[in-house]
Design a protein around this motif. Structure first.
Motif, PDB file in Angstrom:
ATOM      1  N   ARG A  50      28.391 -17.860   2.034  1.00 23.97           N
ATOM      2  CA  ARG A  50      27.400 -18.807   2.573  1.00 23.97           C
ATOM      3  C   ARG A  50      26.924 -18.415   3.976  1.00 23.97           C
ATOM      4  O   ARG A  50      26.656 -19.285   4.814  1.00 23.97           O
TER       5      ARG A  50
ATOM      6  N   THR B 237      24.105 -17.163   6.316  1.00 19.02           N
ATOM      7  CA  THR B 237      22.648 -17.238   6.275  1.00 19.02           C
ATOM      8  C   THR B 237      22.018 -16.060   7.023  1.00 19.02           C
ATOM      9  O   THR B 237      22.684 -15.396   7.838  1.00 19.02           O
TER      10      THR B 237
ATOM     11  N   THR C  32      18.007 -14.239  -1.078  1.00 20.61           N
ATOM     12  CA  THR C  32      18.106 -15.696  -1.290  1.00 20.61           C
ATOM     13  C   THR C  32      16.744 -16.378  -1.265  1.00 20.61           C
ATOM     14  O   THR C  32      16.666 -17.599  -1.313  1.00 20.61           O
TER      15      THR C  32
END
Length: 198
Positions: A25, A27, A75
């Motif tokens: 996770r 970013t 993503t």
């Protein structure tokens, strides 16, 4: 032609790391800020003449700089805000690293300032092309990827075999080239954009 133009070809080697980052996770902005912190650390370490650790910090900056874009693409998290942050961080990274090198006395400050102006102007004109509707332009002799590779190579050589020519260290010659090629690149980019806009 600069290494920046070949970023898409290198992305495939980052795919396994990108997958790990996504699972953790992490970013794109995480990597952008990490790149900023790494460059600041590199500047401080160069200032205190701790070259080995400075080179490691530059390598970490380069890695994080590549990862932020790769994670954003993977993503589908690309955004104008992220792009803006990335470019702002890149300019600060250039300032931190180059200033650290000459402020610490490794290179005469005149050469350091010359290098810094060349780097900032070439980078500015590359992104300004996008601002006037031409699209981002990475052409020219020297881009950010080229500079990072040169810093790493020169740093490793300097650690193994410290050399100087005409009273100037390898870092001095490197920054001199940053200044010369940076301003040439800026002129090349200016000419390209000027020919494209009315």
């Amino acid at each position: 032609m600069t290494l920046d133009q070949y970023r898409s070809h290198v992305n495939v080697y980052f795919d396994p790391l990108v997958s790990i980052a996504i699972r953790c996770r992490l970013t794109p902005n995480f990597f952008t800020i990490a790149a900023l912190l790494a460059s600041a650390a590199a500047g401080v370490l160069f200032f205190f003449r701790m070259e080995f650790f400075a080179i490691v910090a530059v390598a970490l900056n380069a890695f994080c700089d590549a990862m932020d874009g790769a994670v954003a693409r993977a993503t589908n998290a690309q955004s104008k805000r992220g792009d803006f942050l990335d470019h702002a961080v890149d300019r600060y990274a250039d300032i931190f690293i180059i200033t650290g090198i000459f402020a610490g006395g490794m290179v005469p400050w005149q050469i350091g300032v010359f290098a810094l102006t060349g780097v900032l102007m070439s980078s500015y004109l590359g992104t300004q092309a996008q601002a006037v509707g031409v699209g981002r332009y990475y052409g020219g002799l020297l881009g950010r990827a080229d500079r990072l590779v040169m810093i790493l190579v020169v740093g490793i050589i300097d650690l193994l075999v410290p050399l100087s020519f005409y009273s100037l260290s390898l870092f001095g010659w490197m920054l001199l080239l940053f200044g010369i090629f940076g301003h040439i690149t800026a002129l090349q980019r200016f000419a390209y954009v000027w020919a494209k806009v009315e």
